[in-house]
Motif scaffolding. Structure first.
Motif, PDB file in Angstrom:
ATOM      1  N   UNK A   1       0.860  -1.176   0.000  1.00  0.00           N
ATOM      2  CA  UNK A   1       0.000   0.000   0.000  1.00  0.00           C
ATOM      3  C   UNK A   1       0.896   1.225   0.000  1.00  0.00           C
ATOM      4  N   UNK A   2       0.386   2.329  -0.530  1.00  0.00           N
ATOM      5  CA  UNK A   2       1.187   3.538  -0.662  1.00  0.00           C
ATOM      6  C   UNK A   2       0.596   4.644   0.206  1.00  0.00           C
ATOM      7  N   UNK A   3       1.454   5.327   0.939  1.00  0.00           N
ATOM      8  CA  UNK A   3       1.000   6.428   1.783  1.00  0.00           C
ATOM      9  C   UNK A   3       0.556   7.594   0.909  1.00  0.00           C
ATOM     10  N   UNK A   4      -0.514   8.259   1.288  1.00  0.00           N
ATOM     11  CA  UNK A   4      -1.037   9.387   0.526  1.00  0.00           C
ATOM     12  C   UNK A   4      -0.190  10.627   0.795  1.00  0.00           C
ATOM     13  N   UNK A   5       0.345  11.213  -0.287  1.00  0.00           N
ATOM     14  CA  UNK A   5       1.092  12.451  -0.148  1.00  0.00           C
ATOM     15  C   UNK A   5       2.524  12.280   0.320  1.00  0.00           C
ATOM     16  N   UNK A   6       2.989  11.065   0.522  1.00  0.00           N
ATOM     17  CA  UNK A   6       4.367  10.821   0.978  1.00  0.00           C
ATOM     18  C   UNK A   6       4.989   9.710   0.147  1.00  0.00           C
ATOM     19  N   UNK A   7       6.288   9.791  -0.073  1.00  0.00           N
ATOM     20  CA  UNK A   7       6.985   8.745  -0.834  1.00  0.00           C
ATOM     21  C   UNK A   7       7.352   7.608   0.119  1.00  0.00           C
ATOM     22  N   UNK A   8       6.309   6.952   0.591  1.00  0.00           N
ATOM     23  CA  UNK A   8       6.465   5.891   1.582  1.00  0.00           C
ATOM     24  C   UNK A   8       5.434   4.812   1.305  1.00  0.00           C
ATOM     25  N   UNK A   9       5.832   3.578   1.479  1.00  0.00           N
ATOM     26  CA  UNK A   9       4.910   2.479   1.289  1.00  0.00           C
ATOM     27  C   UNK A   9       4.924   1.539   2.480  1.00  0.00           C
ATOM     28  N   UNK A  10       3.882   0.713   2.558  1.00  0.00           N
ATOM     29  CA  UNK A  10       3.800  -0.304   3.597  1.00  0.00           C
ATOM     30  C   UNK A  10       3.665  -1.654   2.920  1.00  0.00           C
ATOM     31  N   UNK A  11       4.620  -2.535   3.154  1.00  0.00           N
ATOM     32  CA  UNK A  11       4.616  -3.861   2.573  1.00  0.00           C
ATOM     33  C   UNK A  11       4.157  -4.860   3.624  1.00  0.00           C
ATOM     34  N   UNK A  12       3.072  -5.568   3.334  1.00  0.00           N
ATOM     35  CA  UNK A  12       2.577  -6.629   4.214  1.00  0.00           C
ATOM     36  C   UNK A  12       3.101  -7.962   3.694  1.00  0.00           C
ATOM     37  N   UNK A  13       3.951  -8.589   4.489  1.00  0.00           N
ATOM     38  CA  UNK A  13       4.547  -9.865   4.107  1.00  0.00           C
ATOM     39  C   UNK A  13       3.875 -10.976   4.909  1.00  0.00           C
ATOM     40  N   UNK A  14       3.304 -11.956   4.202  1.00  0.00           N
ATOM     41  CA  UNK A  14       2.642 -13.086   4.863  1.00  0.00           C
ATOM     42  C   UNK A  14       3.636 -14.231   5.024  1.00  0.00           C
ATOM     43  N   UNK A  15       3.737 -14.743   6.262  1.00  0.00           N
ATOM     44  CA  UNK A  15       4.657 -15.829   6.568  1.00  0.00           C
ATOM     45  C   UNK A  15       3.976 -16.839   7.480  1.00  0.00           C
ATOM     46  N   UNK A  16       4.600 -18.001   7.634  1.00  0.00           N
ATOM     47  CA  UNK A  16       4.103 -19.001   8.571  1.00  0.00           C
ATOM     48  C   UNK A  16       4.137 -18.398   9.983  1.00  0.00           C
ATOM     49  N   UNK A  17       3.048 -18.495  10.750  1.00  0.00           N
ATOM     50  CA  UNK A  17       2.978 -17.839  12.065  1.00  0.00           C
ATOM     51  C   UNK A  17       4.163 -18.133  12.989  1.00  0.00           C
ATOM     52  N   UNK A  18       4.718 -19.338  12.912  1.00  0.00           N
ATOM     53  CA  UNK A  18       5.779 -19.715  13.834  1.00  0.00           C
ATOM     54  C   UNK A  18       7.043 -18.879  13.668  1.00  0.00           C
ATOM     55  N   UNK A  19       7.218 -18.248  12.498  1.00  0.00           N
ATOM     56  CA  UNK A  19       8.449 -17.481  12.285  1.00  0.00           C
ATOM     57  C   UNK A  19       8.199 -15.972  12.243  1.00  0.00           C
ATOM     58  N   UNK A  20       7.004 -15.539  12.626  1.00  0.00           N
ATOM     59  CA  UNK A  20       6.694 -14.104  12.577  1.00  0.00           C
ATOM     60  C   UNK A  20       7.656 -13.294  13.437  1.00  0.00           C
ATOM     61  N   UNK A  21       7.804 -13.687  14.695  1.00  0.00           N
ATOM     62  CA  UNK A  21       8.658 -12.916  15.602  1.00  0.00           C
ATOM     63  C   UNK A  21      10.113 -12.949  15.136  1.00  0.00           C
ATOM     64  N   UNK A  22      10.560 -14.093  14.666  1.00  0.00           N
ATOM     65  CA  UNK A  22      11.937 -14.214  14.165  1.00  0.00           C
ATOM     66  C   UNK A  22      12.183 -13.258  13.003  1.00  0.00           C
ATOM     67  N   UNK A  23      11.205 -13.138  12.104  1.00  0.00           N
ATOM     68  CA  UNK A  23      11.339 -12.236  10.971  1.00  0.00           C
ATOM     69  C   UNK A  23      11.363 -10.788  11.422  1.00  0.00           C
ATOM     70  N   UNK A  24      10.478 -10.429  12.348  1.00  0.00           N
ATOM     71  CA  UNK A  24      10.441  -9.048  12.835  1.00  0.00           C
ATOM     72  C   UNK A  24      11.766  -8.657  13.481  1.00  0.00           C
ATOM     73  N   UNK A  25      12.293  -9.512  14.330  1.00  0.00           N
ATOM     74  CA  UNK A  25      13.556  -9.216  15.012  1.00  0.00           C
ATOM     75  C   UNK A  25      14.690  -9.103  13.991  1.00  0.00           C
ATOM     76  N   UNK A  26      14.693 -10.023  13.011  1.00  0.00           N
ATOM     77  CA  UNK A  26      15.742  -9.995  11.998  1.00  0.00           C
ATOM     78  C   UNK A  26      15.693  -8.748  11.144  1.00  0.00           C
TER      79      UNK A  26
END
Length: 381
Positions: free
Chosen positions: A337-362
């Motif tokens: 998704x793209x922020x309105x009026x700013x050169x910024x985006x939000x990427x939603x990455x879907x992963x297996x729930x068991x590795x969510x925290x590991x991905x965030x920390x990494x």
């Protein structure tokens, strides 16, 4: 195999690209010399001189000789639906040894029309198909060699279909990377009404509501609106033919949809029990959504979503996915998704729930920004 494709729009040209890449001898034909030549120039196949059997020079020349292959193994009709039956009948007559198939998105009415135009022996050489692939863009210029990869390719044969001819069509479909399914024509038409034709109408109707909306309102649009209206950019002429060709099945689904829509409209009068009706409508949608197949046609799977803030600069997405790969994490799906009026985006990455925290920390350790609200929400779950 020698495959002759009649109709060089999106599907015909994409099929030509896919089959040519797999070593098949593909020839092309179209009522538009320009469209025919464009598909050939893009590598979808070649155009041959009907009199000499050699490759034609400039088929955009209106005075050039008619073009047609000598003895194709398969003829694929990829014309608009409203002329497909006639073209199929002509192909069965013109190529008496060939198996003839098509890629039209409606099967029952087309089969009935073909039956009125051909003999019984000719009908045994016809096998209806529908590759469940497409784009909101049209024409050979939008063609892709991988358009059919991992997509369902429906074959509507019957007990009278010769095994050898069925085998040819299956082999052709498989060589495009598609997954072959066998369905009765009526079951096929009922299915596509639900999963393709009605979604197109709903998408178009939602987009239609934006026609006269003030621009400052449309500026608030997020990914949800873009998701719903993506296919609203489709070709009106083609979809008119598709909808009229499957009118009975589409109308049946729309009547059911209208009943539920009327219930929602009544609930929005906010009378007694209205909140329950609204909640029920959303909950029933959850149930239907949960039945949509997951990756590669597997059973639906619930994934965890990690949101990453990314600057809108060259190479950013490539670096993000490289970092995710370096962490040993497989991305199951993603959206942006793209922020309105700013050169910024939000990427939603879907992963297996068991590795969510590991991905965030990494990702945090590699300098990526993850909204604090997302981490706080996980910590309080």
């Amino acid at each position: 195999m020698r495959v002759h494709i009649i109709g060089t729009g999106l599907l015909g040209a994409s099929l030509g690209l896919a089959l040519s890449a797999n070593g098949h001898e593909v020839t092309l034909e179209d009522t538009s010399p320009t469209a025919q030549q464009l598909a050939a120039d893009l590598g979808a196949g070649r155009v041959v001189n009907a009199k000499t059997g050699t490759e034609a020079a400039d088929t955009t020349d209106p005075d050039a000789p008619d073009t047609a292959p000598a003895h194709p193994d398969i003829v694929v009709v990829a014309t608009p639906p409203d002329v497909a039956a006639r073209v199929i009948a002509t192909a069965l007559e013109t190529y008496p040894d060939a198996t003839v198939t098509d890629v039209a998105s409606v099967k029952t009415r087309l089969l009935e029309s073909v039956k009125t135009l051909v003999t019984r022996s000719q009908l045994d050489r016809y096998i209806g198909c529908h590759p469940m692939a497409g784009r909101e863009k049209s024409g050979a210029i939008a063609a892709q060699a991988d358009l059919f990869t991992a997509r369902p390719w429906v074959i509507c044969s019957d007990e009278d279909t010769p095994e050898s001819r069925l085998g040819e069509v299956i082999a052709m479909a498989t060589d495009t990377g598609a997954s072959v399914l066998h369905l009765d024509p009526r079951i096929h038409d009922a299915a596509v009404a639900k999963v393709s034709h009605v979604p197109q109408i709903v998408s178009s109707l939602v987009a239609s509501q934006l026609r006269h909306a003030p621009l400052e309102e449309i500026a608030l649009a997020g990914q949800g609106l873009r998701d719903v209206t993506r296919i609203a950019a489709s070709d009106p002429g083609l979809w008119t033919q598709i909808l009229t060709g499957n009118a009975e099945e589409v109308r049946s689904v729309l009547i059911d949809l209208r009943t539920e829509l009327d219930e929602v409209i009544a609930a929005l009068e906010l009378g007694p029990g209205s909140t329950g009706l609204l909640a029920k409508a959303i909950a029933l949608g959850n149930e239907g959504h949960d039945r949509i197949p997951g990756k590669h046609g597997q059973p639906p799977t619930t994934y965890a979503v990690v949101t990453i803030l990314v600057p809108d600069t060259p190479g950013t997405l490539a670096r993000l996915f490289k970092d995710i790969g370096d962490l040993g994490v497989n991305v199951e799906d993603f959206r942006m998704d793209h922020a309105s009026g700013r050169k910024l985006g939000m990427v939603d990455v879907s992963v297996v729930p068991a590795i969510q925290q590991e991905l965030e920390i990494g990702l945090l350790s590699k300098g990526w920004q993850i909204p604090e609200s997302a981490i706080e929400k996980e910590g309080t779950a």
